[in-house]
Scaffold this motif. Structure first.
Motif, PDB file in Angstrom:
ATOM      1  N   TYR A  49       0.838  -1.192   0.000  1.00  0.00           N
ATOM      2  CA  TYR A  49       0.000   0.000   0.000  1.00  0.00           C
ATOM      3  C   TYR A  49       0.876   1.246   0.000  1.00  0.00           C
ATOM      4  O   TYR A  49       2.070   1.195   0.242  1.00  0.00           O
ATOM      5  CB  TYR A  49      -0.917   0.021   1.222  1.00  0.00           C
ATOM      6  N   PHE A  58      -4.268   0.474  -1.842  1.00  0.00           N
ATOM      7  CA  PHE A  58      -3.724  -0.872  -2.019  1.00  0.00           C
ATOM      8  C   PHE A  58      -3.284  -1.029  -3.463  1.00  0.00           C
ATOM      9  O   PHE A  58      -4.066  -0.795  -4.388  1.00  0.00           O
ATOM     10  CB  PHE A  58      -4.767  -1.931  -1.652  1.00  0.00           C
ATOM     11  N   VAL A  91     -10.188   3.555   1.809  1.00  0.00           N
ATOM     12  CA  VAL A  91      -9.405   2.662   0.953  1.00  0.00           C
ATOM     13  C   VAL A  91      -9.598   3.036  -0.509  1.00  0.00           C
ATOM     14  O   VAL A  91     -10.716   3.329  -0.935  1.00  0.00           O
ATOM     15  CB  VAL A  91      -9.854   1.192   1.158  1.00  0.00           C
TER      16      VAL A  91
END
Length: 114
Positions: A49, A58, A91
């Motif tokens: 990441y 990621f 994310v």
């Protein structure tokens, strides 16, 4: 896959309830920008990441051949995403594996940055 800093590089380790086997240890290795899953001293898988503001991006996930097909990737994904959630971050899943895992587990979709 030992790190260039050696096996004694600092790692944040903790137990995670998502693990079904106490043989595995999960760690965030901030120095190498990756989450790790180990069985003893053997590296089973990594999720690489980078950090961009409040996002964890990621970029690549790899499971070592000896651990393929044993759920290691799923354990790693769940533990890494649980860590991101605990940090209160979002994310960005540029890694196909992480993106696919989130798609199969909609209870993690809230972590995706818009």
């Amino acid at each position: 896959m030992n790190s260039p800093a050696g096996p004694h590089a600092p790692r944040q380790r903790w137990d995670t309830r998502s693990m079904t086997s106490s043989d595995f240890q999960f760690a965030r290795n901030a120095a190498q920008h990756r989450f790790e899953l180990r069985q003893g001293e053997t590296l089973a898988g990594i999720a690489e990441y980078r950090e961009e503001g409040d996002r964890v991006v990621f970029t690549h996930t790899k499971v070592e051949p000896a651990f393929e097909g044993k759920g290691v990737g799923s354990r790693l994904a769940r533990a890494a995403l649980d860590d991101v959630r605990a940090q209160g971050r979002k994310v960005e899943a540029r890694c196909e594996f992480i993106a696919g895992w989130i798609a199969k587990h909609p209870d993690y979709a809230d972590l995706l940055a818009s």
